[in-house]
Design an enzyme around this catalytic site. Structure first.
Site, PDB file in Angstrom:
ATOM      1  N   ALA A  65     -20.076  -9.252  -0.506  1.00 57.28           N
ATOM      2  CA  ALA A  65     -20.820  -9.812  -1.638  1.00 57.28           C
ATOM      3  C   ALA A  65     -20.012  -9.746  -2.927  1.00 57.28           C
ATOM      4  CB  ALA A  65     -22.141  -9.073  -1.806  1.00 57.28           C
ATOM      5  N   GLU A  66     -19.264  -8.678  -3.107  1.00 54.97           N
ATOM      6  CA  GLU A  66     -18.516  -8.487  -4.346  1.00 54.97           C
ATOM      7  C   GLU A  66     -17.341  -9.449  -4.476  1.00 54.97           C
ATOM      8  OE1 GLU A  66     -19.026  -6.723  -7.035  1.00 54.97           O
ATOM      9  OE2 GLU A  66     -20.789  -5.646  -6.339  1.00 54.97           O
ATOM     10  N   SER A  67     -16.525  -9.572  -3.443  1.00 54.42           N
ATOM     11  CA  SER A  67     -15.275 -10.332  -3.587  1.00 54.42           C
ATOM     12  C   SER A  67     -14.991 -11.299  -2.449  1.00 54.42           C
ATOM     13  CB  SER A  67     -14.099  -9.361  -3.673  1.00 54.42           C
ATOM     14  OG  SER A  67     -13.893  -8.740  -2.407  1.00 54.42           O
ATOM     15  N   TYR A 152     -28.460 -10.155  -5.819  1.00 49.54           N
ATOM     16  CA  TYR A 152     -27.376  -9.360  -5.253  1.00 49.54           C
ATOM     17  C   TYR A 152     -27.914  -8.368  -4.219  1.00 49.54           C
ATOM     18  CZ  TYR A 152     -23.688  -5.814  -5.031  1.00 49.54           C
ATOM     19  OH  TYR A 152     -22.746  -4.920  -4.598  1.00 49.54           O
TER      20      TYR A 152
END
Length: 163
Positions: A65-67, A152
């Site tokens: 999810a972050e990168s 998120y």
């Protein structure tokens, strides 16, 4: 010629001044290739999760999810690497180079463990704190009412279930 980040910041400031909502893209570092030294992202994520005693599928979901598992990712806010750590957070968990996948993943796992501990194992609050900061979670007594953070948390939980 201005630096690319200066141009991006100028464009973001101009759009904001005009009241135009935009979501800036993740910027990629281009000065050095990522080297994993024989270890894959999955190996690094599994090892870091085991070291911290956290669910490997949750850590992998956070990294995704972050990168999107991009070691060279840089957000418009300045978060860097696979785990998208802000510089102050990276320093607090012993990361010297956020673009080093092993350091980023180890630091992200350590920070996620800290958030899980802080919130008594409440995964939703820990994920919200990873995204919006523990101050926001504390101020709202749970997942803050920010659309980005709520999305998120749900996205990470969905990704963790499918791993």
């Amino acid at each position: 010629m201005p630096e690319p980040l200066s141009l991006l910041q100028h464009a973001l400031d101009r759009a904001r001044a005009l009241g135009q909502p935009i979501s800036p893209p993740v910027i990629r570092r281009t000065d050095a290739p990522v080297q994993l030294d024989g270890a894959s992202f999955d190996d690094l994520l599994s090892q870091a999760a085991a070291r911290e005693g956290i669910d490997a599928s949750l850590l992998k979901a956070v990294a995704t999810a972050e990168s999107g598992l991009d070691a060279d990712a840089v957000s418009s806010a300045g978060a860097k690497g696979v785990m998208q750590l802000m510089d102050s957070t990276a320093r607090s968990v012993g990361v010297r180079d956020s673009f080093d996948p092993a350091q980023s993943i180890a630091g992200g796992a350590k920070y996620l463990k800290q958030m899980l501990t802080r919130y008594g194992g409440d995964v939703q609050r820990a994920l919200a704190a990873y995204n919006a900061g523990p101050g926001a979670v504390d101020a709202f007594g749970g997942v803050p009412p920010y659309a980005e953070t709520q999305s998120y948390v749900q996205n990470v939980l969905r990704l963790a279930r499918t791993r």
